[in-house]
Design a protein around this motif. Structure first.
Motif, PDB file in Angstrom:
ATOM      1  N   ARG A 161       0.834  -1.206   0.000  1.00  0.00           N
ATOM      2  CA  ARG A 161       0.000   0.000   0.000  1.00  0.00           C
ATOM      3  C   ARG A 161       0.871   1.259   0.000  1.00  0.00           C
ATOM      4  O   ARG A 161       0.595   2.231  -0.717  1.00  0.00           O
ATOM      5  CB  ARG A 161      -0.925   0.015   1.220  1.00  0.00           C
ATOM      6  CG  ARG A 161      -1.954  -1.112   1.231  1.00  0.00           C
ATOM      7  CD  ARG A 161      -3.100  -0.813   2.206  1.00  0.00           C
ATOM      8  NE  ARG A 161      -2.623  -0.419   3.526  1.00  0.00           N
ATOM      9  CZ  ARG A 161      -2.328  -1.276   4.504  1.00  0.00           C
ATOM     10  NH1 ARG A 161      -2.428  -2.583   4.296  1.00  0.00           N
ATOM     11  NH2 ARG A 161      -1.937  -0.837   5.685  1.00  0.00           N
ATOM     12  N   ALA A 162       1.922   1.231   0.792  1.00  0.00           N
ATOM     13  CA  ALA A 162       2.817   2.390   0.847  1.00  0.00           C
ATOM     14  C   ALA A 162       3.508   2.601  -0.497  1.00  0.00           C
ATOM     15  O   ALA A 162       3.676   3.743  -0.952  1.00  0.00           O
ATOM     16  CB  ALA A 162       3.847   2.188   1.951  1.00  0.00           C
ATOM     17  N   TYR A 163       3.915   1.514  -1.142  1.00  0.00           N
ATOM     18  CA  TYR A 163       4.578   1.617  -2.448  1.00  0.00           C
ATOM     19  C   TYR A 163       3.652   2.265  -3.469  1.00  0.00           C
ATOM     20  O   TYR A 163       4.062   3.168  -4.216  1.00  0.00           O
ATOM     21  CB  TYR A 163       4.989   0.217  -2.904  1.00  0.00           C
ATOM     22  CG  TYR A 163       5.614   0.165  -4.279  1.00  0.00           C
ATOM     23  CD1 TYR A 163       6.987   0.304  -4.451  1.00  0.00           C
ATOM     24  CD2 TYR A 163       4.836  -0.038  -5.426  1.00  0.00           C
ATOM     25  CE1 TYR A 163       7.564   0.248  -5.718  1.00  0.00           C
ATOM     26  CE2 TYR A 163       5.405  -0.095  -6.684  1.00  0.00           C
ATOM     27  CZ  TYR A 163       6.767   0.041  -6.826  1.00  0.00           C
ATOM     28  OH  TYR A 163       7.332  -0.001  -8.072  1.00  0.00           O
ATOM     29  N   ARG A 164       2.400   1.817  -3.519  1.00  0.00           N
ATOM     30  CA  ARG A 164       1.452   2.393  -4.486  1.00  0.00           C
ATOM     31  C   ARG A 164       1.244   3.886  -4.231  1.00  0.00           C
ATOM     32  O   ARG A 164       1.166   4.680  -5.180  1.00  0.00           O
ATOM     33  CB  ARG A 164       0.126   1.645  -4.418  1.00  0.00           C
ATOM     34  CG  ARG A 164       0.164   0.262  -5.040  1.00  0.00           C
ATOM     35  CD  ARG A 164      -1.228  -0.300  -5.261  1.00  0.00           C
ATOM     36  NE  ARG A 164      -1.896  -0.570  -3.995  1.00  0.00           N
ATOM     37  CZ  ARG A 164      -1.874  -1.749  -3.380  1.00  0.00           C
ATOM     38  NH1 ARG A 164      -1.210  -2.761  -3.912  1.00  0.00           N
ATOM     39  NH2 ARG A 164      -2.532  -1.925  -2.253  1.00  0.00           N
ATOM     40  N   ALA A 165       1.171   4.267  -2.961  1.00  0.00           N
ATOM     41  CA  ALA A 165       0.987   5.686  -2.641  1.00  0.00           C
ATOM     42  C   ALA A 165       2.244   6.496  -2.950  1.00  0.00           C
ATOM     43  O   ALA A 165       2.167   7.630  -3.428  1.00  0.00           O
ATOM     44  CB  ALA A 165       0.601   5.828  -1.168  1.00  0.00           C
ATOM     45  N   LEU A 166       3.387   5.903  -2.684  1.00  0.00           N
ATOM     46  CA  LEU A 166       4.638   6.637  -2.848  1.00  0.00           C
ATOM     47  C   LEU A 166       4.936   6.929  -4.317  1.00  0.00           C
ATOM     48  O   LEU A 166       5.506   7.978  -4.656  1.00  0.00           O
ATOM     49  CB  LEU A 166       5.780   5.828  -2.228  1.00  0.00           C
ATOM     50  CG  LEU A 166       7.121   6.517  -2.033  1.00  0.00           C
ATOM     51  CD1 LEU A 166       6.984   7.747  -1.150  1.00  0.00           C
ATOM     52  CD2 LEU A 166       8.115   5.541  -1.422  1.00  0.00           C
ATOM     53  N   PHE A 167       4.517   6.023  -5.204  1.00  0.00           N
ATOM     54  CA  PHE A 167       4.813   6.207  -6.623  1.00  0.00           C
ATOM     55  C   PHE A 167       3.549   6.461  -7.440  1.00  0.00           C
ATOM     56  O   PHE A 167       3.495   6.166  -8.638  1.00  0.00           O
ATOM     57  CB  PHE A 167       5.595   4.995  -7.143  1.00  0.00           C
ATOM     58  CG  PHE A 167       6.958   4.888  -6.511  1.00  0.00           C
ATOM     59  CD1 PHE A 167       7.981   5.747  -6.875  1.00  0.00           C
ATOM     60  CD2 PHE A 167       7.198   3.964  -5.500  1.00  0.00           C
ATOM     61  CE1 PHE A 167       9.228   5.676  -6.273  1.00  0.00           C
ATOM     62  CE2 PHE A 167       8.440   3.874  -4.895  1.00  0.00           C
ATOM     63  CZ  PHE A 167       9.463   4.726  -5.279  1.00  0.00           C
ATOM     64  N   ALA A 168       2.549   7.030  -6.796  1.00  0.00           N
ATOM     65  CA  ALA A 168       1.341   7.476  -7.497  1.00  0.00           C
ATOM     66  C   ALA A 168       1.685   8.655  -8.403  1.00  0.00           C
ATOM     67  O   ALA A 168       2.682   9.348  -8.190  1.00  0.00           O
ATOM     68  CB  ALA A 168       0.269   7.864  -6.491  1.00  0.00           C
ATOM     69  N   PRO A 169       0.875   8.908  -9.422  1.00  0.00           N
ATOM     70  CA  PRO A 169       1.209   9.983 -10.374  1.00  0.00           C
ATOM     71  C   PRO A 169       0.996  11.386  -9.828  1.00  0.00           C
ATOM     72  O   PRO A 169       1.522  12.348 -10.387  1.00  0.00           O
ATOM     73  CB  PRO A 169       0.271   9.707 -11.558  1.00  0.00           C
ATOM     74  CG  PRO A 169      -0.863   8.944 -10.983  1.00  0.00           C
ATOM     75  CD  PRO A 169      -0.302   8.121  -9.875  1.00  0.00           C
ATOM     76  N   GLU A 170       0.215  11.536  -8.750  1.00  0.00           N
ATOM     77  CA  GLU A 170      -0.117  12.871  -8.267  1.00  0.00           C
ATOM     78  C   GLU A 170       1.009  13.439  -7.392  1.00  0.00           C
ATOM     79  O   GLU A 170       1.592  12.739  -6.574  1.00  0.00           O
ATOM     80  CB  GLU A 170      -1.409  12.845  -7.442  1.00  0.00           C
ATOM     81  CG  GLU A 170      -2.639  12.383  -8.203  1.00  0.00           C
ATOM     82  CD  GLU A 170      -2.736  10.876  -8.283  1.00  0.00           C
ATOM     83  OE1 GLU A 170      -1.988  10.189  -7.541  1.00  0.00           O
ATOM     84  OE2 GLU A 170      -3.529  10.369  -9.104  1.00  0.00           O
ATOM     85  N   GLU A 175       6.414  15.260  -1.715  1.00  0.00           N
ATOM     86  CA  GLU A 175       5.067  15.472  -1.174  1.00  0.00           C
ATOM     87  C   GLU A 175       4.430  14.137  -0.805  1.00  0.00           C
ATOM     88  O   GLU A 175       3.808  14.003   0.267  1.00  0.00           O
ATOM     89  CB  GLU A 175       4.201  16.214  -2.196  1.00  0.00           C
ATOM     90  CG  GLU A 175       4.582  17.676  -2.383  1.00  0.00           C
ATOM     91  CD  GLU A 175       3.863  18.317  -3.562  1.00  0.00           C
ATOM     92  OE1 GLU A 175       3.856  19.561  -3.624  1.00  0.00           O
ATOM     93  OE2 GLU A 175       3.314  17.571  -4.422  1.00  0.00           O
ATOM     94  N   ARG A 176       4.595  13.149  -1.657  1.00  0.00           N
ATOM     95  CA  ARG A 176       4.024  11.836  -1.370  1.00  0.00           C
ATOM     96  C   ARG A 176       4.714  11.177  -0.180  1.00  0.00           C
ATOM     97  O   ARG A 176       4.076  10.442   0.580  1.00  0.00           O
ATOM     98  CB  ARG A 176       4.102  10.952  -2.616  1.00  0.00           C
ATOM     99  CG  ARG A 176       3.267  11.470  -3.794  1.00  0.00           C
ATOM    100  CD  ARG A 176       3.147  10.450  -4.905  1.00  0.00           C
ATOM    101  NE  ARG A 176       4.422  10.102  -5.510  1.00  0.00           N
ATOM    102  CZ  ARG A 176       4.964  10.728  -6.562  1.00  0.00           C
ATOM    103  NH1 ARG A 176       4.326  11.751  -7.127  1.00  0.00           N
ATOM    104  NH2 ARG A 176       6.110  10.335  -7.057  1.00  0.00           N
ATOM    105  N   VAL A 177       5.999  11.430  -0.016  1.00  0.00           N
ATOM    106  CA  VAL A 177       6.711  10.907   1.156  1.00  0.00           C
ATOM    107  C   VAL A 177       6.052  11.377   2.443  1.00  0.00           C
ATOM    108  O   VAL A 177       5.827  10.586   3.374  1.00  0.00           O
ATOM    109  CB  VAL A 177       8.198  11.328   1.112  1.00  0.00           C
ATOM    110  CG1 VAL A 177       8.851  11.183   2.486  1.00  0.00           C
ATOM    111  CG2 VAL A 177       8.960  10.507   0.090  1.00  0.00           C
TER     112      VAL A 177
END
Length: 271
Positions: free
Chosen positions: A215-224, A229-231
């Motif tokens: 889940r963290a990986y998907r959020a960390l490398f999301a396009p937005e 900021e995602r970190v």
């Protein structure tokens, strides 16, 4: 402990420090500033040069060259060191170099590592515990490799790059950016292809920890947004998860290389 066993054809120069139970096989050469801790074995035709220290029970196979001067044209003979930990296996034709004045003066290899045939550890590198280099892996100078990382056959890592703990670098990959902890990179030039799930399972990570990392990986490398900021967003959601924090700390710490990202996503610049 038993006394050292040194074959009649081996050369052990005056000044070398040889521990109890060391075995030095035919046609080995041990330099005057080398230190071999108890239980080490040099099978045959091994050279240990320079200010090199080898930890207990490490075994080195024929034609390995350990501790000769670094492959750095700026090297001027400074008294740099190479330190190798305990219980390592260093197979045929492996080369490891000491540090330089431009990189902290030391190369450090941890415990229980396996370096398969013809792999190379360049000057000023830091390699953690339980690391595996498959055949012909090339680690350029000033790199770091975290605990339990595995580098597949023929992989090449550019100087100053970082490979995080529990990461996997696929065979024949050319890694020119940093690989996050628990990540898997493949290709030339290498891209982040996901998490090292098989490695995590083999290391005994719990199912819920692997799900959290996914889940963290998907959020960390999301396009937005930007990576940094995602970190911060991921840090809030996974505050209590140590493995996720390890990835976030790795990204925040940054280095001289960008962070390796999934295919189609530009590499994220140094933090």
């Amino acid at each position: 402990m038993s006394a050292a066993r040194i074959h009649a054809s081996a050369v052990v120069e005056d000044g070398a420090r040889i521990g109890d139970g060391v075995a030095i096989g035919p046609f080995c050469h041990v330099g005057p500033e080398a230190v071999l801790a108890e239980g080490c074995e040099l099978v045959s035709h091994v050279v240990v040069a320079g200010r090199t220290t080898i930890g207990p029970r490490t075994r080195i196979f024929p034609f390995a060259s350990i501790g000769h001067q670094p492959q750095d044209l700026k090297f001027k003979g400074e008294p740099s060191t190479l330190s190798i930990g305990a219980d390592c296996q260093i197979r045929e034709g492996v080369t490891m170099n000491p540090g330089t004045a431009g990189g902290g003066m030391e190369t450090v290899v941890g415990d229980r590592c396996a370096f398969l045939a013809n792999s190379h550890v360049g000057h000023d590198c830091r390699v953690g515990n339980g690391v595996v280099f498959s055949n012909n892996v090339m680690l350029a100078g000033h790199c770091s490799v975290g605990d339990y990382a595995i580098l597949g056959g023929g992989a090449a890592v550019i100087q100053f790059a970082r490979v995080g703990a529990h990461a996997f670098v696929g065979g024949l990959s050319g890694l020119e950016n940093d690989c996050i902890p628990y990540g898997m990179v493949v290709g030339n030039r290498a891209y982040l292809s996901g998490l090292n799930i098989i490695g995590l399972q083999r290391r005994g990570f719990a199912r819920e920890d692997i799900h959290a990392l996914r889940r963290a990986y998907r959020a960390l490398f999301a396009p937005e947004g930007t990576l940094l900021e995602r970190v911060e967003d991921v840090a809030v959601e996974f505050e209590a998860h140590p493995a996720v924090r390890e990835i976030l700390d790795f990204v925040r710490e940054g280095g001289k290389r960008s962070i390796c990202t999934p295919r189609g996503t530009p590499p994220a610049g140094p933090a």
